[in-house]
Write an enzyme that holds these catalytic residues in place. Structure first.
Site, PDB file in Angstrom:
ATOM      1  N   TYR A 159      36.518  -3.232 -62.690  1.00 10.03           N
ATOM      2  CA  TYR A 159      36.149  -2.636 -61.392  1.00 10.03           C
ATOM      3  C   TYR A 159      35.488  -3.697 -60.517  1.00 10.03           C
ATOM      4  O   TYR A 159      35.884  -3.902 -59.367  1.00 10.03           O
ATOM      5  CB  TYR A 159      35.200  -1.455 -61.610  1.00 10.03           C
ATOM      6  CG  TYR A 159      34.474  -0.999 -60.368  1.00 10.03           C
ATOM      7  CD1 TYR A 159      33.209  -1.497 -60.055  1.00 10.03           C
ATOM      8  CD2 TYR A 159      35.047  -0.065 -59.501  1.00 10.03           C
ATOM      9  CE1 TYR A 159      32.539  -1.097 -58.910  1.00 10.03           C
ATOM     10  CE2 TYR A 159      34.381   0.349 -58.368  1.00 10.03           C
ATOM     11  CZ  TYR A 159      33.130  -0.174 -58.077  1.00 10.03           C
ATOM     12  OH  TYR A 159      32.468   0.216 -56.923  1.00 10.03           O
TER      13      TYR A 159
HETATM   14  N1  LIG Z   1      28.957   6.436 -54.295  1.00  8.77           N
HETATM   15  C1  LIG Z   1      28.232   5.321 -54.388  1.00  8.77           C
HETATM   16  O1  LIG Z   1      27.007   5.366 -54.639  1.00  8.77           O
HETATM   17  C2  LIG Z   1      28.891   3.983 -54.186  1.00  8.77           C
HETATM   18  C3  LIG Z   1      30.159   3.894 -53.611  1.00  8.77           C
HETATM   19  N2  LIG Z   1      30.729   2.647 -53.433  1.00  8.77           N
HETATM   20  C4  LIG Z   1      32.056   2.555 -52.806  1.00  8.77           C
HETATM   21  O2  LIG Z   1      32.097   3.365 -51.638  1.00  8.77           O
HETATM   22  C5  LIG Z   1      33.376   4.013 -51.529  1.00  8.77           C
HETATM   23  C6  LIG Z   1      33.181   5.520 -51.495  1.00  8.77           C
HETATM   24  O3  LIG Z   1      32.472   5.909 -52.689  1.00  8.77           O
HETATM   25  P1  LIG Z   1      32.584   7.429 -53.216  1.00  8.77           P
HETATM   26  O4  LIG Z   1      32.566   8.354 -52.063  1.00  8.77           O
HETATM   27  O5  LIG Z   1      31.591   7.584 -54.318  1.00  8.77           O
HETATM   28  O6  LIG Z   1      34.057   7.408 -53.803  1.00  8.77           O
HETATM   29  P2  LIG Z   1      34.734   8.419 -54.877  1.00  8.77           P
HETATM   30  O7  LIG Z   1      34.486   7.898 -56.251  1.00  8.77           O
HETATM   31  O8  LIG Z   1      34.318   9.786 -54.515  1.00  8.77           O
HETATM   32  O9  LIG Z   1      36.305   8.159 -54.545  1.00  8.77           O
HETATM   33  C7  LIG Z   1      36.771   8.374 -53.244  1.00  8.77           C
HETATM   34  C8  LIG Z   1      38.163   8.909 -53.307  1.00  8.77           C
HETATM   35  O10 LIG Z   1      39.084   7.902 -53.765  1.00  8.77           O
HETATM   36  C9  LIG Z   1      40.206   8.628 -54.216  1.00  8.77           C
HETATM   37  N3  LIG Z   1      41.101   7.856 -55.083  1.00  8.77           N
HETATM   38  C10 LIG Z   1      40.795   7.257 -56.251  1.00  8.77           C
HETATM   39  N4  LIG Z   1      41.903   6.706 -56.801  1.00  8.77           N
HETATM   40  C11 LIG Z   1      42.928   6.983 -55.954  1.00  8.77           C
HETATM   41  C12 LIG Z   1      44.318   6.713 -55.961  1.00  8.77           C
HETATM   42  N5  LIG Z   1      44.896   6.039 -56.960  1.00  8.77           N
HETATM   43  N6  LIG Z   1      45.075   7.164 -54.928  1.00  8.77           N
HETATM   44  C13 LIG Z   1      44.508   7.848 -53.913  1.00  8.77           C
HETATM   45  N7  LIG Z   1      43.201   8.128 -53.832  1.00  8.77           N
HETATM   46  C14 LIG Z   1      42.425   7.718 -54.856  1.00  8.77           C
HETATM   47  C15 LIG Z   1      39.628   9.799 -55.000  1.00  8.77           C
HETATM   48  O11 LIG Z   1      40.593  10.857 -55.012  1.00  8.77           O
HETATM   49  P3  LIG Z   1      40.413  12.146 -55.971  1.00  8.77           P
HETATM   50  O12 LIG Z   1      39.513  13.075 -55.184  1.00  8.77           O
HETATM   51  O13 LIG Z   1      41.807  12.670 -56.154  1.00  8.77           O
HETATM   52  O14 LIG Z   1      39.788  11.650 -57.241  1.00  8.77           O
HETATM   53  C16 LIG Z   1      38.359  10.125 -54.225  1.00  8.77           C
HETATM   54  O15 LIG Z   1      38.452  11.297 -53.443  1.00  8.77           O
HETATM   55  C17 LIG Z   1      34.197   3.536 -52.736  1.00  8.77           C
HETATM   56  O16 LIG Z   1      35.013   2.440 -52.369  1.00  8.77           O
HETATM   57  C18 LIG Z   1      33.127   3.091 -53.723  1.00  8.77           C
HETATM   58  O17 LIG Z   1      33.604   2.112 -54.645  1.00  8.77           O
HETATM   59  C19 LIG Z   1      30.125   1.488 -53.847  1.00  8.77           C
HETATM   60  C20 LIG Z   1      28.881   1.547 -54.437  1.00  8.77           C
HETATM   61  C21 LIG Z   1      28.168   2.797 -54.596  1.00  8.77           C
HETATM   62  N1  LIG Z   2      34.493   4.891 -56.388  1.00 11.98           N
HETATM   63  C1  LIG Z   2      33.199   4.852 -56.717  1.00 11.98           C
HETATM   64  N2  LIG Z   2      32.575   3.659 -56.828  1.00 11.98           N
HETATM   65  C2  LIG Z   2      31.258   3.644 -57.198  1.00 11.98           C
HETATM   66  C3  LIG Z   2      30.552   4.825 -57.423  1.00 11.98           C
HETATM   67  C4  LIG Z   2      31.241   6.064 -57.275  1.00 11.98           C
HETATM   68  O1  LIG Z   2      30.659   7.142 -57.461  1.00 11.98           O
HETATM   69  N3  LIG Z   2      32.539   6.021 -56.921  1.00 11.98           N
HETATM   70  N4  LIG Z   2      29.229   4.798 -57.765  1.00 11.98           N
HETATM   71  C5  LIG Z   2      28.594   3.640 -57.969  1.00 11.98           C
HETATM   72  C6  LIG Z   2      27.147   3.707 -58.404  1.00 11.98           C
HETATM   73  O2  LIG Z   2      26.407   4.503 -57.475  1.00 11.98           O
HETATM   74  C7  LIG Z   2      26.448   2.359 -58.515  1.00 11.98           C
HETATM   75  O3  LIG Z   2      26.436   1.739 -57.257  1.00 11.98           O
HETATM   76  C8  LIG Z   2      25.009   2.541 -58.935  1.00 11.98           C
HETATM   77  O4  LIG Z   2      24.972   2.915 -60.277  1.00 11.98           O
HETATM   78  C9  LIG Z   2      29.269   2.335 -57.827  1.00 11.98           C
HETATM   79  N5  LIG Z   2      30.621   2.470 -57.357  1.00 11.98           N
END
Ligand SMILES: NC(=O)C1=CN([C@@H]2O[C@H](COP(=O)(O)OP(=O)(O)OC[C@H]3O[C@@H](n4cnc5c(N)ncnc54)[C@H](OP(=O)(O)O)[C@@H]3O)[C@@H](O)[C@H]2O)C=CC1
Ligand SMILES: Nc1nc2c(c(=O)[nH]1)N=C([C@H](O)[C@@H](O)CO)CN2
Length: 235
Positions: free
Chosen positions: A147
């Site tokens: 990742y």
């Molecule tokens: N949340 C956090 O604290 C953090 C988030 N981030 C980054 O911020 C962004 C948003 O995070 P977050 O809202 O938690 O994201 P999520 O983990 O909720 O993923 C967002 C969406 O991506 C979709 N997705 C995953 N794989 C595919 C695929 N193969 N084709 C189409 N859609 C896909 C999922 O669809 P489905 O609903 O079908 O699973 C989901 O709805 C991400 O890029 C994440 O890496 C970075 C650090 C921390």
């Molecule tokens: N696609 C996602 N990426 C990440 C998520 C998540 O929920 N969906 N969450 C994290 C964590 O919050 C991390 O930043 C702290 O443990 C990282 N990326």
């Protein structure tokens, strides 16, 4: 008429918060979703164009491009949000884990940026590409090795595309650490994670909305990363 902003993977959490922000501010938005979460009906009723896309399918980018071109002559921005936070502990098949991580976090943004560049260039106002990367681009992550590597690839694409597309298109990353927990995150994980940053909070999606708006409203920032990590780098 303002061209729409494309947000990938926007049917939940951060992506959904961004969509709801843009709907509230009158900015047209088109999203992709994989799972048809209940909120999609509501989004469609509020005028959001919601396109079903599973980026694991080999022709998904080509099909998405076709759908977008049939309806739009320009795009204001692309926000690459779709992501899978998967790990080696849950995937003994490291080969497919690595390919899946690289596909969603690097290959899809790479192909979409190249495929849709002309629609961004046709924007009546300067356009933006925003990559959602991760704090772990700086540090690596022993529990999310593939990742983190894939997000580092996305981080590098930011600099290549910023140079390639300047000055009409700005290209930047937002590198969050904890923004919002997942519903099934247990208390001990939450406590441990909150202690990783100086601020010690779960800040919520507004931090990403604010960062996106900063980039969209800048005439000068490109090829850069906005770290949204609560001072985690100083702990
Ligand atoms: N949340 C956090 O604290 C953090 C988030 N981030 C980054 O911020 C962004 C948003 O995070 P977050 O809202 O938690 O994201 P999520 O983990 O909720 O993923 C967002 C969406 O991506 C979709 N997705 C995953 N794989 C595919 C695929 N193969 N084709 C189409 N859609 C896909 C999922 O669809 P489905 O609903 O079908 O699973 C989901 O709805 C991400 O890029 C994440 O890496 C970075 C650090 C921390
Ligand atoms: N696609 C996602 N990426 C990440 C998520 C998540 O929920 N969906 N969450 C994290 C964590 O919050 C991390 O930043 C702290 O443990 C990282 N990326």
């Amino acid at each position: 008429m303002t061209a729409p902003i494309l947000i990938t993977g926007a049917a939940q959490r951060i992506g959904l918060a961004l969509v709801q922000h843009f709907v509230a501010t009158g900015q047209p938005v088109v999203i992709t979703y994989r799972t048809r979460h209940n909120v999609i009906d509501e989004l469609e009723q509020s005028g959001v164009h919601c396109i079903s896309v599973d980026f694991d399918n080999s022709q998904s980018v080509e099909q998405l491009q076709e759908t977008l071109r049939a309806r739009y002559s320009a795009l204001r921005a692309i926000i690459h949000n779709a992501s899978s936070w998967d790990c080696e502990a849950n995937n003994p098949d490291f080969d497919s884990l690595f390919d899946n991580m690289m596909r969603i976090h690097a290959k899809v943004p790479y192909k979409l940026n190249l495929a849709l560049a002309d629609l961004l260039l046709a924007s009546p106002v300067p356009a933006d590409i925003i990559h959602l990367t991760d704090y772990v681009v700086e540090t690596g992550s022993p529990k999310h090795i593939a990742y983190a590597a894939s997000k580092a690839a996305l981080d590098n694409l930011t600099r290549s595309f910023a140079t390639k597309f300047a000055p009409k298109i700005k290209v930047n990353s937002i590198a969050p650490s904890l923004i919002i927990f997942n519903q099934d995150d247990p208390p001990e994980y939450r406590e441990k994670t909150l202690k990783k940053s100086l601020m010690g909070i779960e800040p919520g999606c507004k931090e990403i909305i604010n960062s996106v708006e900063l980039l969209l409203n800048s005439d000068y920032i490109t090829g850069r990363t906005i770290p949204v990590d609560g001072g985690r780098h100083l702990k």
